[in-house]
Design a protein around this motif. Structure first.
Motif, PDB file in Angstrom:
ATOM      1  N   TYR A   1       0.852  -1.186   0.000  1.00 22.34           N
ATOM      2  CA  TYR A   1       0.000   0.000   0.000  1.00 22.34           C
ATOM      3  C   TYR A   1       0.891   1.239   0.000  1.00 22.34           C
ATOM      4  O   TYR A   1       1.960   1.248   0.617  1.00 22.34           O
ATOM      5  CB  TYR A   1      -0.873   0.025   1.253  1.00 22.34           C
ATOM      6  CG  TYR A   1      -1.933  -1.048   1.285  1.00 22.34           C
ATOM      7  CD1 TYR A   1      -3.142  -0.858   0.634  1.00 22.34           C
ATOM      8  CD2 TYR A   1      -1.734  -2.247   1.959  1.00 22.34           C
ATOM      9  CE1 TYR A   1      -4.130  -1.831   0.661  1.00 22.34           C
ATOM     10  CE2 TYR A   1      -2.707  -3.228   1.991  1.00 22.34           C
ATOM     11  CZ  TYR A   1      -3.907  -3.008   1.344  1.00 22.34           C
ATOM     12  OH  TYR A   1      -4.882  -3.966   1.374  1.00 22.34           O
ATOM     13  N   PRO A   2       0.442   2.322  -0.653  1.00 15.63           N
ATOM     14  CA  PRO A   2       1.234   3.564  -0.637  1.00 15.63           C
ATOM     15  C   PRO A   2       1.393   4.091   0.799  1.00 15.63           C
ATOM     16  O   PRO A   2       0.499   3.930   1.642  1.00 15.63           O
ATOM     17  CB  PRO A   2       0.408   4.543  -1.475  1.00 15.63           C
ATOM     18  CG  PRO A   2      -0.509   3.696  -2.271  1.00 15.63           C
ATOM     19  CD  PRO A   2      -0.743   2.445  -1.485  1.00 15.63           C
ATOM     20  N   ARG A   3       2.508   4.699   1.067  1.00 22.09           N
ATOM     21  CA  ARG A   3       2.814   5.213   2.410  1.00 22.09           C
ATOM     22  C   ARG A   3       1.737   6.185   2.890  1.00 22.09           C
ATOM     23  O   ARG A   3       1.336   6.158   4.058  1.00 22.09           O
ATOM     24  CB  ARG A   3       4.189   5.893   2.370  1.00 22.09           C
ATOM     25  CG  ARG A   3       4.639   6.422   3.692  1.00 22.09           C
ATOM     26  CD  ARG A   3       5.030   5.282   4.571  1.00 22.09           C
ATOM     27  NE  ARG A   3       5.458   5.789   5.864  1.00 22.09           N
ATOM     28  CZ  ARG A   3       5.641   5.021   6.897  1.00 22.09           C
ATOM     29  NH1 ARG A   3       5.468   3.727   6.790  1.00 22.09           N
ATOM     30  NH2 ARG A   3       6.019   5.522   8.040  1.00 22.09           N
ATOM     31  N   GLU A   4       1.257   7.051   2.000  1.00 22.57           N
ATOM     32  CA  GLU A   4       0.240   8.037   2.377  1.00 22.57           C
ATOM     33  C   GLU A   4      -1.041   7.349   2.818  1.00 22.57           C
ATOM     34  O   GLU A   4      -1.692   7.775   3.778  1.00 22.57           O
ATOM     35  CB  GLU A   4      -0.063   8.990   1.216  1.00 22.57           C
ATOM     36  CG  GLU A   4       1.107   9.833   0.774  1.00 22.57           C
ATOM     37  CD  GLU A   4       2.075   9.089  -0.138  1.00 22.57           C
ATOM     38  OE1 GLU A   4       1.692   8.075  -0.774  1.00 22.57           O
ATOM     39  OE2 GLU A   4       3.242   9.509  -0.208  1.00 22.57           O
ATOM     40  N   PHE A   5      -1.415   6.273   2.120  1.00 16.65           N
ATOM     41  CA  PHE A   5      -2.610   5.518   2.472  1.00 16.65           C
ATOM     42  C   PHE A   5      -2.446   4.907   3.861  1.00 16.65           C
ATOM     43  O   PHE A   5      -3.340   5.009   4.710  1.00 16.65           O
ATOM     44  CB  PHE A   5      -2.881   4.435   1.427  1.00 16.65           C
ATOM     45  CG  PHE A   5      -4.044   3.546   1.757  1.00 16.65           C
ATOM     46  CD1 PHE A   5      -5.344   3.991   1.595  1.00 16.65           C
ATOM     47  CD2 PHE A   5      -3.841   2.253   2.224  1.00 16.65           C
ATOM     48  CE1 PHE A   5      -6.425   3.176   1.890  1.00 16.65           C
ATOM     49  CE2 PHE A   5      -4.910   1.425   2.528  1.00 16.65           C
ATOM     50  CZ  PHE A   5      -6.205   1.887   2.362  1.00 16.65           C
ATOM     51  N   ARG A   6      -1.308   4.270   4.103  1.00 17.00           N
ATOM     52  CA  ARG A   6      -1.059   3.658   5.410  1.00 17.00           C
ATOM     53  C   ARG A   6      -1.116   4.702   6.516  1.00 17.00           C
ATOM     54  O   ARG A   6      -1.735   4.473   7.569  1.00 17.00           O
ATOM     55  CB  ARG A   6       0.299   2.967   5.431  1.00 17.00           C
ATOM     56  CG  ARG A   6       0.308   1.690   4.625  1.00 17.00           C
ATOM     57  CD  ARG A   6       1.646   1.011   4.684  1.00 17.00           C
ATOM     58  NE  ARG A   6       2.535   1.661   3.721  1.00 17.00           N
ATOM     59  CZ  ARG A   6       3.825   1.490   3.658  1.00 17.00           C
ATOM     60  NH1 ARG A   6       4.430   0.698   4.508  1.00 17.00           N
ATOM     61  NH2 ARG A   6       4.532   2.101   2.735  1.00 17.00           N
ATOM     62  N   ASP A   7      -0.498   5.857   6.281  1.00 17.93           N
ATOM     63  CA  ASP A   7      -0.505   6.920   7.284  1.00 17.93           C
ATOM     64  C   ASP A   7      -1.926   7.408   7.566  1.00 17.93           C
ATOM     65  O   ASP A   7      -2.279   7.661   8.721  1.00 17.93           O
ATOM     66  CB  ASP A   7       0.370   8.091   6.838  1.00 17.93           C
ATOM     67  CG  ASP A   7       1.851   7.744   6.812  1.00 17.93           C
ATOM     68  OD1 ASP A   7       2.250   6.716   7.414  1.00 17.93           O
ATOM     69  OD2 ASP A   7       2.615   8.496   6.173  1.00 17.93           O
ATOM     70  N   ASP A   8      -2.745   7.530   6.524  1.00 16.32           N
ATOM     71  CA  ASP A   8      -4.134   7.960   6.707  1.00 16.32           C
ATOM     72  C   ASP A   8      -4.934   6.955   7.522  1.00 16.32           C
ATOM     73  O   ASP A   8      -5.688   7.324   8.422  1.00 16.32           O
ATOM     74  CB  ASP A   8      -4.826   8.182   5.352  1.00 16.32           C
ATOM     75  CG  ASP A   8      -4.361   9.439   4.649  1.00 16.32           C
ATOM     76  OD1 ASP A   8      -3.750  10.309   5.309  1.00 16.32           O
ATOM     77  OD2 ASP A   8      -4.606   9.552   3.434  1.00 16.32           O
ATOM     78  N   VAL A   9      -4.779   5.669   7.214  1.00 11.52           N
ATOM     79  CA  VAL A   9      -5.520   4.635   7.939  1.00 11.52           C
ATOM     80  C   VAL A   9      -5.098   4.617   9.409  1.00 11.52           C
ATOM     81  O   VAL A   9      -5.951   4.533  10.305  1.00 11.52           O
ATOM     82  CB  VAL A   9      -5.325   3.251   7.283  1.00 11.52           C
ATOM     83  CG1 VAL A   9      -6.032   2.172   8.085  1.00 11.52           C
ATOM     84  CG2 VAL A   9      -5.837   3.259   5.847  1.00 11.52           C
TER      85      VAL A   9
END
Length: 83
Positions: free
Chosen positions: A5-13
């Motif tokens: 998963y993209p880093r930004e997606f992981r950070d958002d979750v």
């Protein structure tokens, strides 16, 4: 192997999971984002490590070690190839 998963997606979750309202379960969050519960728990654990709240190897350190190992392995393989 599936793409990470993209880093930004992981950070958002992780941000949503940490800031969830009382009564909102992890199961609801993973269903909304389409990730496996164990994946979210791993991301939460890694976020704690990266923040220094839990001992372990930070993401940046692990990525640097992996990239240096990968480069060395490809160099080793190319040295063994005989034409």
């Amino acid at each position: 192997m599936p793409k990470p998963y993209p880093r930004e997606f992981r950070d958002d979750v992780v941000r949503v999971a940490r800031g969830r309202e009382p009564g909102v379960t992890v199961e609801q969050i993973v269903k909304d984002f389409g990730v496996h519960p164990m994946t979210l728990f791993k991301w939460l654990r890694q976020a704690d490590i990266d923040a220094g709240a839990t001992p372990g190897t930070a993401s940046t350190t692990a990525m640097q070690a992996a990239s240096s190992t990968t480069g060395r392995a490809s160099t080793d393989r190319s040295a063994r190839v005989r034409w």
